[in-house]
Design an enzyme around this catalytic site. Sequence first.
Site, PDB file in Angstrom:
ATOM      1  N   ASP A  26       3.380   7.399  13.267  1.00 43.31           N
ATOM      2  CA  ASP A  26       4.628   7.925  13.784  1.00 43.31           C
ATOM      3  C   ASP A  26       4.336   9.329  14.321  1.00 43.31           C
ATOM      4  O   ASP A  26       3.741  10.141  13.612  1.00 43.31           O
ATOM      5  CB  ASP A  26       5.643   7.985  12.634  1.00 43.31           C
ATOM      6  N   ASP A  45       2.125   3.529  -1.256  1.00 43.40           N
ATOM      7  CA  ASP A  45       1.013   4.345  -0.763  1.00 43.40           C
ATOM      8  C   ASP A  45       0.085   3.540   0.131  1.00 43.40           C
ATOM      9  O   ASP A  45       0.241   2.317   0.266  1.00 43.40           O
ATOM     10  CB  ASP A  45       0.247   4.941  -1.959  1.00 43.40           C
ATOM     11  N   ASP A  53       3.325   0.088  -4.214  1.00 45.63           N
ATOM     12  CA  ASP A  53       2.776   1.199  -4.991  1.00 45.63           C
ATOM     13  C   ASP A  53       1.546   0.723  -5.766  1.00 45.63           C
ATOM     14  O   ASP A  53       1.651  -0.159  -6.613  1.00 45.63           O
ATOM     15  CB  ASP A  53       3.865   1.696  -5.953  1.00 45.63           C
ATOM     16  N   ASN A  65      -0.532   2.687  -7.678  1.00 40.54           N
ATOM     17  CA  ASN A  65      -0.972   3.433  -8.860  1.00 40.54           C
ATOM     18  C   ASN A  65       0.136   3.745  -9.848  1.00 40.54           C
ATOM     19  O   ASN A  65      -0.009   4.599 -10.720  1.00 40.54           O
ATOM     20  CB  ASN A  65      -1.671   4.737  -8.422  1.00 40.54           C
ATOM     21  N   ASP A 102      16.102   3.484   9.848  1.00 39.95           N
ATOM     22  CA  ASP A 102      17.289   4.316  10.079  1.00 39.95           C
ATOM     23  C   ASP A 102      18.570   3.495  10.108  1.00 39.95           C
ATOM     24  O   ASP A 102      19.651   4.054  10.331  1.00 39.95           O
ATOM     25  CB  ASP A 102      17.181   5.030  11.437  1.00 39.95           C
ATOM     26  N   ASP A 110       8.782   9.587  17.814  1.00 39.09           N
ATOM     27  CA  ASP A 110      10.039   9.918  17.161  1.00 39.09           C
ATOM     28  C   ASP A 110      10.916  10.874  17.973  1.00 39.09           C
ATOM     29  O   ASP A 110      10.426  11.873  18.500  1.00 39.09           O
ATOM     30  CB  ASP A 110       9.678  10.597  15.821  1.00 39.09           C
ATOM     31  N   ASP A 170       3.010   5.285  -9.701  1.00 40.91           N
ATOM     32  CA  ASP A 170       3.829   6.509  -9.717  1.00 40.91           C
ATOM     33  C   ASP A 170       5.204   6.282  -9.082  1.00 40.91           C
ATOM     34  O   ASP A 170       5.979   7.228  -8.911  1.00 40.91           O
ATOM     35  CB  ASP A 170       3.087   7.681  -9.051  1.00 40.91           C
ATOM     36  N   GLU A 196      11.162   6.274  20.871  1.00 39.32           N
ATOM     37  CA  GLU A 196      12.513   6.180  20.315  1.00 39.32           C
ATOM     38  C   GLU A 196      13.440   6.854  21.315  1.00 39.32           C
ATOM     39  O   GLU A 196      13.677   8.054  21.263  1.00 39.32           O
ATOM     40  CB  GLU A 196      12.592   6.885  18.945  1.00 39.32           C
TER      41      GLU A 196
END
Length: 556
Positions: free
Chosen positions: A98, A29, A21, A23, A329, A199, A25, A256
Amino acid sequence: MNRKWWHDKVAYQIYPKSFYDSNGDGIGDIPGIISKLDYLANLGVDILWLSPCYQSPLADQGYDISDYYNIDSRFGTMEDMEQLIAEASKRNMYILMDLVVNHCSDEHEWFQKACEDPEGKYGKYFYLMDKKEGKFPTNWRSYFGGPAWDDLPGTDKQYLHVFHKKQPDLNWENPEVREEIYKNINWWLDKGLGGFRIDAIINIKKALPFHDYEPDRSDNLCSMNVMLQEAKGIGAFLREMRDRTFKKYDAFAVGEVFNEKPEEIPEFIGDDGYFSSMFDFNEAIFGSSEKGWYDAMPITPDDYKKCCFDAQAKVGDIGFLSNIIENHDEPRGVSRYIPDGDCCIESKKMLAALNFMLRGLPFIYQGQELGMENVPITSINEVDDISTHDEYRVALEAGISPDEALKVVSKYSRDNARTPMQWTDEANAGFTTGTPWLKVNPNYTSINAAMQMKDEDSVYSFYKKLIALRKNPIYKETIVYGTLEPVWAEQHNLMAYYRKGEQTLLVVGNYQRGAQEIKLPTSYKKVLLNNYHDMAEENGTVRLYGYQVLVLEMCM
Ligand code: GLC
Ligand code: CA
């Protein structure tokens, strides 16, 4: 098998929300990924697969896309994405996005328009059926629980969602839908992507006309797999997609794919296959039960070995598998494939080498290179993942006690892989200066990148050696293209195989706590890799220490 640019690479999966991260939050990102590119380059990986960061309500953490042409503001901007592709390219790295096209989000414009006018153009983008009182159009159970049909808001229709109700299935039978998808794929490839991870693709072909199947649980619904088994003709869709998109760009596309039949392998990943590669899920699905996680059977070292060897034998020289220990997953591989109580630095390295040296493209999931482990889950209220909540409910309904049900879901929860990446031993594992969106695994003070990068004997350093070995010009040909032959396949708690090409390499792992002996068939030239500092050998007999793994170059 024709040779391709991706064969000698090493791939790494990033789950953007939990990677880094930038920034504060609490959400990982794209600028965060850019700032860690040197870490990845230093590890030696070249292909980066990013789980979805398109605009999305994040009902299924981005696998529910509301705009295929935009980046979700929580992850950054399109400029950030372009910069990531450019910065990766400077380091000879490729970005895979993806591709989630079995379904979109119910917040996608197409779905909104379908609600407004179900008989119009966009109604045909989805599978809509007239609503009947007291009965769903079919009795299929969605993967995330409950019926696969829901009311189409504001209409007298219902729509199909094989996953969550916020993931309406796109109607691939409609050529307009397919055109939209190809247009989007090419738009992204034009930006310089290396390709896609594809996917849930096996779901795009439904058995038509829709009908009920034999119920398999007390909810009177049936598993989606039964319908998919009956669906014929997915090849036409996949061939068209390949020809219209990936093929023109020589892009890498990894599918997948679940439940493929042996005779389908050439169509899927042969020289003229639909995909460049597909994941081997043999180990991951071992012991799974149609009843739910509570009924799953744990995997033993001997099962693990058999799963790997079966997958390898099935594919042989037809194509190139993508090998994984875990992904977003699955639970953490070290917690799943190493027997209870034995998860330690040696066993983690053993698992790494046994998997990494298989024939195919190795994928490392973020944190795997640190030996990150499952997270202790103390209450179902801590869980984010929708599928874990469903499995918890299923377990309770089957009469399992709440304590037991929590244990079961802790073992398999997708949250295990989704806890923030452990960068340092500082607050929040150095992932964020804010509050992380998902609890950090409390073991970050002992398992983190900063510490391991300084330690020659860490799991991280071992992965680095594995990657360097695969790239070593002397051994590369054998490791990438050599055949795989199991050795001592019947020996209990031992997994060993030859990789034969320009050299003969023996990979052998003692998959247990106690020592065990092997008699080398020929003498060896060199120890290429060892997770211990020594090797106890006398007259060709090696006494392997607990969880010792060796890669030996043999005299031919
Ligand atoms: C795939 C993804 C998984 C997602 C599902 C629906 O299996 O890997 O995370 O929930 O598809 O898109
Ligand atoms: Ca952020």
